[in-house]
Design a protein around this motif. Structure first.
Motif, short mmCIF file in Angstrom:
data_model
loop_
_atom_site.label_atom_id
_atom_site.label_comp_id
_atom_site.label_asym_id
_atom_site.label_seq_id
_atom_site.Cartn_x
_atom_site.Cartn_y
_atom_site.Cartn_z
N GLN A 65 0.83 -1.20 0.00
CA GLN A 65 0.00 0.00 0.00
C GLN A 65 0.87 1.26 0.00
O GLN A 65 0.57 2.22 -0.70
N LEU A 66 1.94 1.23 0.76
CA LEU A 66 2.83 2.39 0.79
C LEU A 66 3.51 2.60 -0.55
O LEU A 66 3.69 3.74 -0.99
N GLU A 67 3.88 1.52 -1.21
CA GLU A 67 4.50 1.64 -2.53
C GLU A 67 3.54 2.24 -3.54
O GLU A 67 3.95 2.96 -4.44
N LYS A 68 2.26 1.98 -3.38
CA LYS A 68 1.27 2.52 -4.31
C LYS A 68 1.04 4.01 -4.12
O LYS A 68 0.75 4.72 -5.07
N VAL A 69 1.14 4.50 -2.88
CA VAL A 69 0.89 5.92 -2.62
C VAL A 69 2.15 6.78 -2.68
O VAL A 69 2.07 8.00 -2.76
N LEU A 70 3.32 6.16 -2.64
CA LEU A 70 4.57 6.90 -2.58
C LEU A 70 4.81 7.83 -3.76
O LEU A 70 5.21 8.99 -3.55
N PRO A 71 4.59 7.43 -5.01
CA PRO A 71 4.86 8.35 -6.13
C PRO A 71 4.08 9.67 -6.01
O PRO A 71 4.66 10.75 -6.16
N GLN A 72 2.80 9.60 -5.72
CA GLN A 72 2.01 10.82 -5.59
C GLN A 72 2.42 11.62 -4.37
O GLN A 72 2.48 12.84 -4.40
N LEU A 73 2.76 10.93 -3.29
CA LEU A 73 3.20 11.60 -2.08
C LEU A 73 4.47 12.40 -2.34
O LEU A 73 4.58 13.55 -1.93
#
Length: 77
Positions: A65-73
């Motif tokens: 889940q963190l890998e999925k949100v990291l680019p936008q973050l």
């Protein structure tokens, strides 16, 4: 939002890992500002990870889940 934060010593060590000049100094105010920025960044990552886990109907936030949100973050910061 109050709670735990990052110690100045840790923030100083993290910053020094990326300094090219070993003589670079950081003021106490700069360390405090960076500690607050790190706290906000980590909190935001946790919130976004939790939302992603909720969207996937997963009970625990994991690396996926963190890998999925990291680019936008990273783009937002």
């Amino acid at each position: 939002m109050e709670g735990a934060g990052f110690r100045k010593e840790l923030v100083s060590k993290l910053l020094r890992l990326h300094f090219r000049d070993g003589g670079t100094r950081v003021s106490g105010d700069a360390l405090q500002l960076m500690a607050e920025l790190l706290k906000i960044f980590v909190t935001e990552a946790a919130v976004r990870g939790a939302r992603q886990a909720q969207a996937e109907d997963v009970a625990l936030v994991g690396v996926d889940q963190l890998e999925k949100v990291l680019p936008q973050l990273l783009l937002d910061f």
